[in-house]
Design a protein around this motif. Sequence first.
Motif, mmCIF file in Angstrom:
data_model
loop_
_atom_site.group_PDB
_atom_site.id
_atom_site.type_symbol
_atom_site.label_atom_id
_atom_site.label_comp_id
_atom_site.label_asym_id
_atom_site.label_seq_id
_atom_site.Cartn_x
_atom_site.Cartn_y
_atom_site.Cartn_z
ATOM 1 N N LYS A 1 0.837 -1.207 0.000
ATOM 2 C CA LYS A 1 0.000 0.000 0.000
ATOM 3 C C LYS A 1 0.873 1.258 0.000
ATOM 4 C CE LYS A 1 -2.049 -1.101 3.960
ATOM 5 N NZ LYS A 1 -1.315 -2.311 4.358
ATOM 6 N N SER A 2 1.807 1.322 0.961
ATOM 7 C CA SER A 2 2.640 2.540 1.064
ATOM 8 C C SER A 2 3.533 2.706 -0.157
ATOM 9 C CB SER A 2 3.514 2.497 2.319
ATOM 10 O OG SER A 2 2.703 2.513 3.460
ATOM 11 N N VAL A 3 4.115 1.612 -0.618
ATOM 12 C CA VAL A 3 5.017 1.718 -1.773
ATOM 13 C C VAL A 3 4.245 2.268 -2.977
ATOM 14 C CG1 VAL A 3 6.420 0.399 -3.406
ATOM 15 C CG2 VAL A 3 6.596 -0.086 -0.966
ATOM 16 N N CYS B 1 -3.390 9.902 2.132
ATOM 17 C CA CYS B 1 -3.301 9.711 3.585
ATOM 18 C C CYS B 1 -2.882 8.280 3.853
ATOM 19 C CB CYS B 1 -4.661 9.948 4.230
ATOM 20 S SG CYS B 1 -5.373 11.516 3.795
ATOM 21 N N ASP B 2 -1.674 8.098 4.357
ATOM 22 C CA ASP B 2 -1.183 6.748 4.603
ATOM 23 C C ASP B 2 -1.344 6.424 6.084
ATOM 24 O OD1 ASP B 2 -0.006 4.314 4.544
ATOM 25 O OD2 ASP B 2 1.899 4.977 3.671
ATOM 26 N N GLU B 3 -2.381 5.712 6.429
ATOM 27 C CA GLU B 3 -2.711 5.345 7.810
ATOM 28 C C GLU B 3 -2.647 6.548 8.741
ATOM 29 O OE1 GLU B 3 -2.553 1.713 8.875
ATOM 30 O OE2 GLU B 3 -1.515 0.805 7.192
ATOM 31 N N PRO B 4 -3.347 7.629 8.428
ATOM 32 C CA PRO B 4 -3.150 8.866 9.195
ATOM 33 C C PRO B 4 -3.679 8.787 10.620
ATOM 34 C CG PRO B 4 -5.002 9.134 7.708
ATOM 35 C CD PRO B 4 -4.393 7.800 7.403
HETATM 36 MG MG LIG Z 1 2.298 1.222 4.907
#
Ligand SMILES: [Mg+2]
Length: 337
Positions: A51-53, A184-187
């Motif tokens: 997800k983050s990548v 928004c990455d796991e904000p």
């Molecule tokens: Mg991540």
Amino acid sequence: MDRSKPLLSVNDLSVDFRIDRKTTLHAVRHVSFEIYPEETLGILGESGCGKSVTCMSILQLNPARTTTYPTGSILFEGEDLLTLNGKQMQHIRGNKISMIFQEPMTALNPLYTIGNQLLEAIRIHNPNMERADAKDMVLEALNSVRIPNPDLIFDSYPFTLSGGMLQRSMIAMAMLAKPKLLICDEPTTALDVTIQAQVLELMNDLKEKEKTSIIFVTHDLGVINEMSDRVMVMYGGRKCEEGDAVEVFLHPARPYTKGLIASHPSPDYTGRRLPTIPGNVPSLRDMPKGCPFNNRCSKASDRCQDEFPAYETVGGNHCAACFAPESVKEAAEDGTV
Ligand SMILES: [Mg+2]
Ligand SMILES: Nc1ncnc2c1ncn2[C@@H]1O[C@H](COP(=O)(O)OP(=O)(O)OP(=O)(O)O)[C@@H](O)[C@H]1O
């Protein structure tokens, strides 16, 4: 919501990390998705599924020295973001596309006050703006994220603020440039549940007001449910299912999505033991061939060991990649077609 033309279009994106001369890890493989104006796309998946990548690729935030993009393009306003140089990317970052991370402290400099960091964010993009005008903008931004006493927070150092206040400051910073897309990455993962609910509500309000599109990454199904118009489920660096959030939650097609939903407590949860998906997410070094979920899937056949299935439409804009025909068929017969 306008679905005639996507704001951002990720096409066949693959991301590799070169670890040493002999080892290259395939973190993301052949992922395509679109985000439309004013919509929130949720990206859901267990830890390590890419997800983050995927999000960092949009802003070219993966480490430049070790990252390659063997396939794909990321189209935004007619340009392929993957082909832009550092200076061109700087213009996009924080201006047209902003990003909020899980840990606000990692994005803030502990040596500068919140106010100075927000002023800097304005000045990068408006070098000629008077300080007093920029300060007014910052105070208004802090006010819009419902920070009480913005003057006081303006002069505070990050370490003196609570997690919720820091994340609000980050949202204020991200929204200052009125970006078209907010990633928004796991904000809210690091926040208490009550503060999390407040921050989510705030983001939804800002989205309404500013008409920003949002990519919202989380492994929390409840949060996705609350935030997203559409959802994309990832596993082992692949997109495995995508569709309107309601459709995907009511009629999940892939065994993995079904497992994720079944293992999440619903509002009428009675305390009974929830089913879990057996096994763990494989590491990139021993990712199974074929469908990455094949070693945890009760429906896996020989075919799943060899190739990754094509995406099939389950109904409307709901699609899934799965060889277990009854999974996709069942979902279709549930009334989504
Ligand atoms: Mg991540
Ligand atoms: N710079 C990097 N170099 C090498 N491997 C990396 C790098 N960044 C991420 N990875 C690996 O890529 C895979 C996907 O990572 P990613 O951070 O996208 O997962 P994620 O879905 O965001 O998980 P989480 O929910 O834990 O944040 C993981 O196996 C991770 O270890």
